[in-house]
Scaffold this motif. Structure first.
Motif, PDB file in Angstrom:
ATOM      1  N   ASN A  87       0.394  -0.777   0.101  1.00  0.00           N
ATOM      2  CA  ASN A  87      -0.034  -0.429  -0.240  1.00  0.00           C
ATOM      3  C   ASN A  87       1.192   1.256   0.166  1.00  0.00           C
ATOM      4  O   ASN A  87       0.659   2.215  -0.866  1.00  0.00           O
ATOM      5  CB  ASN A  87      -0.865  -0.145   1.226  1.00  0.00           C
ATOM      6  CG  ASN A  87      -2.128  -0.296   0.990  1.00  0.00           C
ATOM      7  OD1 ASN A  87      -1.783  -1.534  -0.390  1.00  0.00           O
ATOM      8  ND2 ASN A  87      -3.461  -0.807   1.575  1.00  0.00           N
ATOM      9  N   PHE A 114      -4.924  -2.964  -1.934  1.00  0.00           N
ATOM     10  CA  PHE A 114      -5.976  -2.594  -1.182  1.00  0.00           C
ATOM     11  C   PHE A 114      -6.761  -4.080  -1.173  1.00  0.00           C
ATOM     12  O   PHE A 114      -6.895  -4.215   0.464  1.00  0.00           O
ATOM     13  CB  PHE A 114      -7.147  -1.636  -1.988  1.00  0.00           C
ATOM     14  CG  PHE A 114      -7.870  -0.904  -0.276  1.00  0.00           C
ATOM     15  CD1 PHE A 114      -7.596  -0.483  -0.149  1.00  0.00           C
ATOM     16  CD2 PHE A 114      -9.321  -1.651  -1.465  1.00  0.00           C
ATOM     17  CE1 PHE A 114      -8.055   0.249   0.586  1.00  0.00           C
ATOM     18  CE2 PHE A 114     -10.070  -0.925   0.053  1.00  0.00           C
ATOM     19  CZ  PHE A 114      -9.974   0.117   1.677  1.00  0.00           C
ATOM     20  N   ILE A 115      -7.281  -5.126  -1.840  1.00  0.00           N
ATOM     21  CA  ILE A 115      -8.233  -6.394  -1.041  1.00  0.00           C
ATOM     22  C   ILE A 115      -6.859  -6.844  -0.177  1.00  0.00           C
ATOM     23  O   ILE A 115      -7.178  -7.309   0.580  1.00  0.00           O
ATOM     24  CB  ILE A 115      -8.468  -6.881  -2.167  1.00  0.00           C
ATOM     25  CG1 ILE A 115      -9.083  -6.091  -3.827  1.00  0.00           C
ATOM     26  CG2 ILE A 115      -9.466  -8.425  -2.411  1.00  0.00           C
ATOM     27  CD1 ILE A 115      -9.960  -6.658  -4.795  1.00  0.00           C
ATOM     28  N   THR A 117      -4.841  -6.164   1.428  1.00  0.00           N
ATOM     29  CA  THR A 117      -4.831  -5.399   2.985  1.00  0.00           C
ATOM     30  C   THR A 117      -5.522  -5.627   3.521  1.00  0.00           C
ATOM     31  O   THR A 117      -6.028  -5.639   5.137  1.00  0.00           O
ATOM     32  CB  THR A 117      -4.471  -4.017   2.747  1.00  0.00           C
ATOM     33  OG1 THR A 117      -3.079  -3.907   1.976  1.00  0.00           O
ATOM     34  CG2 THR A 117      -4.198  -3.209   4.305  1.00  0.00           C
ATOM     35  N   THR A 118      -7.134  -5.230   3.139  1.00  0.00           N
ATOM     36  CA  THR A 118      -8.580  -5.105   3.261  1.00  0.00           C
ATOM     37  C   THR A 118      -8.893  -6.788   4.816  1.00  0.00           C
ATOM     38  O   THR A 118      -9.222  -7.166   5.676  1.00  0.00           O
ATOM     39  CB  THR A 118      -9.904  -4.694   2.972  1.00  0.00           C
ATOM     40  OG1 THR A 118      -9.065  -3.992   2.405  1.00  0.00           O
ATOM     41  CG2 THR A 118     -11.078  -4.967   3.121  1.00  0.00           C
ATOM     42  N   PHE A 121      -6.546  -7.336   7.804  1.00  0.00           N
ATOM     43  CA  PHE A 121      -6.671  -6.542   8.925  1.00  0.00           C
ATOM     44  C   PHE A 121      -8.105  -7.192   8.838  1.00  0.00           C
ATOM     45  O   PHE A 121      -8.561  -7.106  10.100  1.00  0.00           O
ATOM     46  CB  PHE A 121      -6.725  -4.931   7.709  1.00  0.00           C
ATOM     47  CG  PHE A 121      -6.085  -3.947   8.526  1.00  0.00           C
ATOM     48  CD1 PHE A 121      -5.619  -3.177   9.522  1.00  0.00           C
ATOM     49  CD2 PHE A 121      -4.579  -4.498   7.636  1.00  0.00           C
ATOM     50  CE1 PHE A 121      -4.613  -2.191   9.604  1.00  0.00           C
ATOM     51  CE2 PHE A 121      -3.519  -3.481   7.462  1.00  0.00           C
ATOM     52  CZ  PHE A 121      -3.667  -2.690   8.414  1.00  0.00           C
ATOM     53  N   ALA A 122      -9.100  -7.616   8.088  1.00  0.00           N
ATOM     54  CA  ALA A 122     -10.642  -7.607   8.712  1.00  0.00           C
ATOM     55  C   ALA A 122     -10.305  -8.899   9.228  1.00  0.00           C
ATOM     56  O   ALA A 122     -11.117  -9.320  10.074  1.00  0.00           O
ATOM     57  CB  ALA A 122     -11.786  -7.761   7.457  1.00  0.00           C
TER      58      ALA A 122
END
Length: 134
Positions: A87, A114-115, A117-118, A121-122
């Protein structure tokens, strides 16, 4: 979970390198490089800050999980480490390429980063939440 530490070390190294690059760009401007090579100083600052934040998230996730004796998913940790590094790297590339945001390859790279990382994190947030409400 050690991948979070390895990722954090990589992010810290990039943080230090970007600090030196920006420092030298301001103190010792080199004709043909500064303004031509490093075209967007503000975007490089965004990368620098983002590397710091992502390193802190990685260390924080590792510390929280270790302190609570939670074993986080290896895939989730890998996603955080990869996404946490890629990122901010998006900003680094954009700082050197004025047409960055219009190129399809970088749009795809940004979306994938981004996908990933999301997801990481989620997944980790969910794991911590499940531990907290049990």
């Amino acid at each position: 979970m050690n991948v979070l530490l390895i990722g954090a070390v990589a992010m810290i190294a990039a943080l230090i390198l970007s600090a030196w690059l920006m420092t030298f760009a301001r103190w010792f401007p080199i004709e043909g490089i500064d303004g031509d090579f490093l075209v967007d100083y503000k975007t490089m600052i965004r990368a620098h800050v983002d590397y710091a934040l992502m390193a802190l998230f990685s260390l924080g996730f590792y510390g929280a999980a270790t302190g609570a004796n939670i074993e986080l998913s290896k895939i989730a940790c890998l996603c955080v480490a990869i996404g946490g590094f890629t990122n901010p790297t998006i900003f680094v590339i954009a700082a050197f390429d004025t047409d960055f945001w219009n190129k399809t390859i970088w749009k795809i790279f940004s979306a994938l980063s981004f996908i990933i990382t999301t997801i990481g994190f989620a997944w980790i947030a969910y794991s911590l939440l499940m531990f907290a409400i049990q």
